[in-house]
Motif scaffolding. Sequence first.
Motif, short mmCIF file in Angstrom:
data_model
loop_
_atom_site.label_atom_id
_atom_site.label_comp_id
_atom_site.label_asym_id
_atom_site.label_seq_id
_atom_site.Cartn_x
_atom_site.Cartn_y
_atom_site.Cartn_z
N ILE A 45 5.68 7.88 -9.89
CA ILE A 45 5.06 9.08 -10.44
C ILE A 45 5.47 10.30 -9.63
O ILE A 45 5.89 10.20 -8.48
CB ILE A 45 3.50 8.99 -10.50
CG1 ILE A 45 2.93 8.61 -9.14
CG2 ILE A 45 3.05 8.05 -11.57
CD1 ILE A 45 1.42 8.70 -9.10
N GLY A 46 5.37 11.44 -10.25
CA GLY A 46 5.74 12.68 -9.60
C GLY A 46 5.74 13.78 -10.63
O GLY A 46 5.90 13.52 -11.82
N THR A 47 5.58 15.01 -10.15
CA THR A 47 5.52 16.14 -11.08
C THR A 47 6.91 16.40 -11.67
O THR A 47 7.90 15.86 -11.20
CB THR A 47 5.02 17.40 -10.35
OG1 THR A 47 5.78 17.51 -9.14
CG2 THR A 47 3.56 17.30 -10.00
N SER A 48 6.94 17.25 -12.67
CA SER A 48 8.19 17.58 -13.33
C SER A 48 9.18 18.19 -12.33
O SER A 48 8.80 19.04 -11.53
CB SER A 48 7.86 18.56 -14.46
OG SER A 48 9.02 18.93 -15.10
N GLY A 49 10.41 17.73 -12.36
CA GLY A 49 11.43 18.27 -11.45
C GLY A 49 11.48 17.55 -10.11
O GLY A 49 12.28 17.90 -9.24
N ALA A 50 10.63 16.53 -9.95
CA ALA A 50 10.57 15.82 -8.66
C ALA A 50 11.84 15.02 -8.37
O ALA A 50 12.14 14.69 -7.22
CB ALA A 50 9.35 14.89 -8.63
N GLY A 51 12.58 14.67 -9.43
CA GLY A 51 13.81 13.89 -9.24
C GLY A 51 13.73 12.49 -9.84
O GLY A 51 14.62 11.66 -9.64
N LYS A 52 12.68 12.22 -10.63
CA LYS A 52 12.45 10.87 -11.18
C LYS A 52 13.60 10.43 -12.09
O LYS A 52 14.13 9.33 -11.94
CB LYS A 52 11.12 10.82 -11.95
CG LYS A 52 9.92 11.24 -11.15
CD LYS A 52 8.64 11.15 -11.97
CE LYS A 52 8.57 12.06 -13.18
NZ LYS A 52 8.62 13.51 -12.87
N THR A 222 3.18 -2.03 -8.21
CA THR A 222 3.25 -1.13 -7.06
C THR A 222 3.55 0.26 -7.59
O THR A 222 4.22 0.40 -8.61
CB THR A 222 4.41 -1.55 -6.12
OG1 THR A 222 4.30 -2.94 -5.84
CG2 THR A 222 4.36 -0.78 -4.81
N LEU A 223 3.04 1.25 -6.89
CA LEU A 223 3.22 2.63 -7.35
C LEU A 223 3.80 3.46 -6.22
O LEU A 223 3.35 3.37 -5.08
CB LEU A 223 1.82 3.15 -7.72
CG LEU A 223 1.72 4.42 -8.53
CD1 LEU A 223 2.39 4.24 -9.87
CD2 LEU A 223 0.24 4.75 -8.74
N GLY A 224 4.83 4.23 -6.53
CA GLY A 224 5.41 5.13 -5.53
C GLY A 224 5.29 6.56 -6.00
O GLY A 224 5.35 6.83 -7.20
N VAL A 225 5.08 7.48 -5.07
CA VAL A 225 5.00 8.90 -5.42
C VAL A 225 6.26 9.61 -4.93
O VAL A 225 6.61 9.53 -3.76
CB VAL A 225 3.75 9.57 -4.81
CG1 VAL A 225 3.77 11.08 -5.05
CG2 VAL A 225 2.48 8.97 -5.40
N LEU A 226 6.94 10.26 -5.87
CA LEU A 226 8.13 11.02 -5.55
C LEU A 226 7.78 12.50 -5.65
O LEU A 226 7.21 12.94 -6.65
CB LEU A 226 9.24 10.68 -6.55
CG LEU A 226 10.63 11.26 -6.28
CD1 LEU A 226 11.29 10.51 -5.13
CD2 LEU A 226 11.52 11.18 -7.51
N GLU A 227 8.07 13.23 -4.60
CA GLU A 227 7.77 14.66 -4.60
C GLU A 227 8.93 15.41 -3.98
O GLU A 227 9.36 15.08 -2.88
CB GLU A 227 6.46 14.90 -3.81
CG GLU A 227 6.02 16.34 -3.73
CD GLU A 227 5.64 16.95 -5.09
OE1 GLU A 227 5.40 16.20 -6.05
OE2 GLU A 227 5.63 18.19 -5.19
N LYS A 228 9.45 16.38 -4.70
CA LYS A 228 10.60 17.16 -4.25
C LYS A 228 11.71 16.28 -3.69
O LYS A 228 12.25 16.52 -2.61
CB LYS A 228 10.17 18.19 -3.21
CG LYS A 228 9.20 19.22 -3.74
CD LYS A 228 9.12 20.43 -2.81
CE LYS A 228 8.19 21.49 -3.37
NZ LYS A 228 6.86 21.48 -2.77
N GLY A 229 12.03 15.22 -4.41
CA GLY A 229 13.14 14.35 -4.03
C GLY A 229 12.86 13.37 -2.92
O GLY A 229 13.75 12.64 -2.49
N GLU A 230 11.60 13.33 -2.44
CA GLU A 230 11.28 12.37 -1.38
C GLU A 230 10.20 11.39 -1.84
O GLU A 230 9.22 11.80 -2.47
CB GLU A 230 10.80 13.11 -0.13
CG GLU A 230 11.91 13.92 0.49
CD GLU A 230 11.54 14.46 1.86
OE1 GLU A 230 10.97 13.70 2.67
OE2 GLU A 230 11.80 15.65 2.09
N LEU A 231 10.40 10.13 -1.48
CA LEU A 231 9.38 9.13 -1.78
C LEU A 231 8.35 9.21 -0.67
O LEU A 231 8.65 8.89 0.48
CB LEU A 231 10.01 7.74 -1.80
CG LEU A 231 10.41 7.21 -3.17
CD1 LEU A 231 11.17 5.91 -3.02
CD2 LEU A 231 9.22 7.03 -4.09
N ILE A 232 7.16 9.67 -1.01
CA ILE A 232 6.23 9.94 0.09
C ILE A 232 5.32 8.77 0.44
O ILE A 232 5.02 8.57 1.61
CB ILE A 232 5.42 11.24 -0.15
CG1 ILE A 232 4.62 11.13 -1.45
CG2 ILE A 232 6.33 12.46 -0.17
CD1 ILE A 232 3.61 12.24 -1.59
#
Length: 273
Positions: A45-52, A222-232
Amino acid sequence: MSLLQVKQVNHTYHSKKLFKWKDQSNMVLHDISFAIEEGTCLGLIGTSGAGKSTLGKVILGIERPQQGQVLFQGNDIYHTDKATQRKIRRDLQVVFQDSYSAVNPRMTAERIISEPLENYEKLTIAEQKRKVSYLLERVGLSDKDLKKYPHQFSGGQLQRINIARAIALKPKLIVLDESVSSLDMVTQSLILDLLRELKEDFGLSYLFITHDIKAAFTLSDTLGVLEKGELIEFYDSKDQFFSSRHPVVLQMRESILAEHPRFRSVPTRVKMG
Ligand SMILES: Nc1ncnc2c1ncn2[C@@H]1O[C@H](COP(=O)(O)OP(=O)(O)O)[C@@H](O)[C@H]1O
Ligand SMILES: [Mg+2]
């Protein structure tokens, strides 16, 4: 061995301006590493433009990363022989968000689903017809739909056809890039049920890319959060996600709590006040 391993991937889209791509601030994916085990679903998951979507394309072999490796069953997908590449293309499928643009409007459902079979399997006409009928039935459609064209289906029905095409070759991993995002709530939940059922029946693995946390919880192990190109961060349960103190997650959580107030009943939320 994990089914898929992504190792320290960095990616920047080339800019027309010379050397601009070397600028770290343009980096779309930064030091991405994770694995997907056979038969499991990793939600991203991640906001629009996160790099998903970029990450999805890197895994599908469509967008070659500047650095890092993508290993599928131990083979580096960008450095392997033609025969292995062909095998990987068969085992790795994708279902995109827009069901209409993913198909040729001039092809019937039968031809859309037959295409991968024609490319990879030498079936007789009768065998192929049987297989297409079976696949249509598996995704909740029937022989009545064989001769229909894309415009004669609803978005949800056409997404079922895209799923039938994706599972036709019994792949190992399917990248689901916002595959249910443009469907109404009821259809969305029916397609998620279908995806879960197919995962169990075929031992499929998914990379489920979505901006919808509720949908992500439904399907992911499992769930990963991607934010601004980084898996946090990664979470193995809803509770873990709701206990995270990461500022990005806190922000995401506020937005879903506003949208889906029933998540307020999650015990960890009460504990955290
Ligand atoms: N083909 C492309 N060329 C240049 N920049 C792109 C391209 N595709 C995506 N981007 C940029 O990369 C970033 C990540 O995009 P994307 O992977 O589509 O994010 P997401 O799927 O999370 O919304 C965005 O800033 C987007 O504008
Ligand atoms: Mg996207």
